[in-house]
Scaffold this motif. Structure first.
Motif, PDB file in Angstrom:
ATOM      1  N   GLY A  10      42.364  29.602  41.626  1.00 34.44           N
ATOM      2  CA  GLY A  10      41.144  30.409  41.519  1.00 34.44           C
ATOM      3  C   GLY A  10      39.872  29.579  41.627  1.00 34.44           C
ATOM      4  N   GLY A  12      36.693  30.938  41.374  1.00 31.26           N
ATOM      5  CA  GLY A  12      35.585  31.824  40.983  1.00 31.26           C
ATOM      6  C   GLY A  12      34.564  31.025  40.204  1.00 31.26           C
ATOM      7  N   ILE A  13      34.513  31.271  38.899  1.00 27.39           N
ATOM      8  CA  ILE A  13      33.588  30.522  38.030  1.00 27.39           C
ATOM      9  C   ILE A  13      34.387  29.537  37.173  1.00 27.39           C
ATOM     10  N   ALA A  14      35.435  30.035  36.486  1.00 29.72           N
ATOM     11  CA  ALA A  14      36.198  29.157  35.587  1.00 29.72           C
ATOM     12  C   ALA A  14      36.877  28.019  36.353  1.00 29.72           C
ATOM     13  N   GLU A  33      42.661  28.800  46.279  1.00 32.09           N
ATOM     14  CA  GLU A  33      41.944  30.080  46.187  1.00 32.09           C
ATOM     15  C   GLU A  33      42.504  31.041  47.227  1.00 32.09           C
ATOM     16  N   ARG A  34      42.816  32.243  46.775  1.00 30.56           N
ATOM     17  CA  ARG A  34      43.448  33.225  47.658  1.00 30.56           C
ATOM     18  C   ARG A  34      42.511  33.645  48.805  1.00 30.56           C
ATOM     19  N   ARG A  39      34.065  33.233  47.316  1.00 29.06           N
ATOM     20  CA  ARG A  39      33.651  34.651  47.268  1.00 29.06           C
ATOM     21  C   ARG A  39      32.274  34.720  46.623  1.00 29.06           C
ATOM     22  N   GLY A  42      29.055  39.943  44.112  1.00 24.29           N
ATOM     23  CA  GLY A  42      28.925  40.218  42.684  1.00 24.29           C
ATOM     24  C   GLY A  42      27.497  40.404  42.260  1.00 24.29           C
ATOM     25  N   GLN A  43      27.346  41.035  41.148  1.00 24.09           N
ATOM     26  CA  GLN A  43      26.014  41.308  40.606  1.00 24.09           C
ATOM     27  C   GLN A  43      25.484  40.060  39.936  1.00 24.09           C
ATOM     28  N   ARG A 101      26.008  35.929  40.627  1.00 21.54           N
ATOM     29  CA  ARG A 101      27.313  35.323  40.448  1.00 21.54           C
ATOM     30  C   ARG A 101      27.658  34.384  41.615  1.00 21.54           C
ATOM     31  N   ASP A 153      42.379  32.428  37.749  1.00 20.69           N
ATOM     32  CA  ASP A 153      42.354  33.350  38.885  1.00 20.69           C
ATOM     33  C   ASP A 153      42.062  34.788  38.477  1.00 20.69           C
ATOM     34  N   TYR A 264      32.503  44.481  45.979  1.00 23.43           N
ATOM     35  CA  TYR A 264      33.273  44.126  44.775  1.00 23.43           C
ATOM     36  C   TYR A 264      33.707  45.411  44.098  1.00 23.43           C
ATOM     37  N   ASP A 286      38.663  34.786  32.731  1.00 20.31           N
ATOM     38  CA  ASP A 286      39.152  36.170  32.794  1.00 20.31           C
ATOM     39  C   ASP A 286      40.676  36.264  32.813  1.00 20.31           C
ATOM     40  N   LEU A 293      32.599  43.509  32.810  1.00 20.12           N
ATOM     41  CA  LEU A 293      31.227  43.939  32.570  1.00 20.12           C
ATOM     42  C   LEU A 293      30.796  44.013  31.102  1.00 20.12           C
ATOM     43  N   THR A 298      31.092  35.607  32.138  1.00 17.49           N
ATOM     44  CA  THR A 298      30.785  34.378  32.870  1.00 17.49           C
ATOM     45  C   THR A 298      30.448  33.246  31.899  1.00 17.49           C
TER      46      THR A 298
END
Ligand SMILES: Cc1cc2nc3c(=O)[nH]c(=O)nc-3n(C[C@H](O)[C@H](O)[C@H](O)COP(=O)(O)OP(=O)(O)OC[C@H]3O[C@@H](n4cnc5c(N)ncnc54)[C@H](O)[C@@H]3O)c2cc1C
Length: 393
Positions: A10, A12-14, A33-34, A39, A42-43, A101, A153, A264, A286, A293, A298
């Motif tokens: 993954g 993402g962020i983590a 990463e898949r 990516r 995101g908001q 994000r 992930d 998203y 996550d 949300l 994050t």
């Protein structure tokens, strides 16, 4: 140092945050990463309170995050004619510092890309643990051996499914869905957001640093939807059906769905697990305790990556010592953040006209300075619910 060679699933962020800290402590990191590329959708996501800010400072990215901040002003609730009904002070939604994000993901990726091997467009298909390591197979790449595997992930973690069991055992849906896309800023919004509601539906349109674009978010209550998580067209259709009869600017915003490249979509859901480590495998962010949300997800991911890597470094890489310490440090903190998230759905998409009215009354109260301060303190309390150790620099 034990366990030098670490695989992270993954980006993402983590994931990139883990890579950042582990590289700094002398571990060797590979991130798989898949998606075919980072990516960036995101908001906006926000950081609030000293724990979040301390970790960003320790990572040396606080200034960059500030430079890219949205600097959003108040958000305004409008009626179907676009007239203001109530407003919500910026701090409530945007915390101490808010950033897109995708910008955040890019900042951390850029800090790690020279020291980490990033493999895009691939994913883990099996994890076999032995006494001295983990044998991993991939959908596309050759099998490889690592010392530890970290699942960063996200809500639908592949590592969790392979090592801990089916997602249905851990994922608790809260009865709401969220979708987001970028759209042209046709109302020329300037660092502000507009919120429109009909029962069980919420539409949020906001624009910040780049005035040529706006982000549109759609929130809706729904019984469990069954759909293919990799079929974007199917998900777009679910959103357009759910909002087909919603007024205000909604029809115009929906017209951008078919061409949106940063779509998203997910349920508002939480991951609840008693243990998020097993043998040589650990979940971070996550994947292990997602709150989606409103759950400070994050900030939680950033803090948890720091704590995980710090504990591993203090234990000289010995996962048998570090993993229990990581679990102890994060469990209550993550639960506190998840509690805050429980109200996000009903707040963003109240069920009835009476509940929309009540929610707007709350917004009005929040516009008074003393009350806004009081409520901000409440939401920051969960984000600050951890005492960070002084991990090696
Ligand atoms: C594109 C995107 C947009 C988002 N937008 C919002 C938003 O608008 N609002 C909100 O509240 N939260 C959003 N989130 C979730 C938010 O980013 C997380 O709650 C939070 O930042 C914690 O980050 P994380 O790194 O744990 O998980 P994530 O940020 O979700 O990152 C997980 C990463 O793992 C990758 N991945 C998934 N499965 C696999 C697999 N089997 N193998 C390899 N890689 C895999 C994903 O592609 C993703 O890049 C979004 C996430 C993504 C990926």
């Amino acid at each position: 140092m034990h366990n030098k060679n670490i695989l992270i699933s993954g980006a993402g962020i983590a994931g990139p945050a883990l890579a950042y800290w582990l590289n700094r402590y002398g571990f060797t990191t590979t991130v798989v990463e898949r998606a075919r590329a980072l990516r960036e959708g995101g908001q906006a996501v926000d950081f609030r309170g000293e724990a979040h800010l301390t970790v960003l400072r320790r990572m040396g990215i606080l200034e960059e995050v500030h430079a890219m901040r949205t600097a959003m002003g108040d958000q305004v609730v409008v009626n179907a004619e676009g007239r203001k009904v109530a407003s919500l002070p910026s701090g409530f939604m945007s915390g101490d510092v808010e950033i897109h994000r995708g910008d955040l993901s890019r900042i951390i990726h850029d800090r790690t890309k020279d020291g980490t091997e990033y493999v895009f467009g691939d994913w883990i298909t099996s994890i076999t643990e032995s006494a001295d390591g983990v044998h991993v197979t991939f959908a596309h790449g050759e099998p490889r051996d690592f010392d530890l595997v970290l699942g960063a992930d996200g809500l639908h973690s592949g590592v969790r499914a392979l090592v801990f069991g089916d997602e249905s055992r851990f994922l608790h849906e809260l009865g709401y869905y969220v979708a987001g896309i970028s759209v042209p800023n046709h109302l020329d919004l300037d660092r502000t957001g507009l919120i429109y509601n009909e029962p069980n539906r919420g539409v949020l349109l906001a624009s910040d640093r780049d005035r040529s674009v706006a982000s549109a978010a759609f929130f809706f209550a729904s019984p469990r939807l069954s759909y293919d998580r990799h079929d974007v067209d199917q998900q777009k259709k679910l959103v357009s059906d759910a909002f087909a009869h919603v007024g205000w600017e909604t029809r115009r915003l929906l017209s951008h769905l078919p061409d949106a490249t940063d779509f998203y979509f997910d349920s508002i859901a939480q991951i609840r697990m008693d243990r998020f480590t097993k043998g040589r495998v650990a979940l971070v962010g996550d994947a292990g305790y997602g709150a989606t949300l409103g759950g400070l997800g994050t900030g939680l991911a950033i803090v948890s990556a720091h704590v995980f890597a710090g504990e591993l470094a203090l234990a000289n890489g010995d996962h048998r010592v570090a993993f229990p310490r990581y679990v102890e440090a994060i469990t209550d903190y993550a639960r506190g953040c998840q509690k805050v998230a429980g109200n996000a759905g009903p707040f963003l998409a109240p069920a009835t006209r009476a509940k929309i009215w009540q929610r707007n009354q709350t917004y009005r109260m929040l516009s008074s300075r003393p009350l806004a301060g009081f409520f901000n303190k409440l939401s920051t309390k969960a984000a600050n619910g951890i005492t960070l150790r002084n991990y090696p620099g």
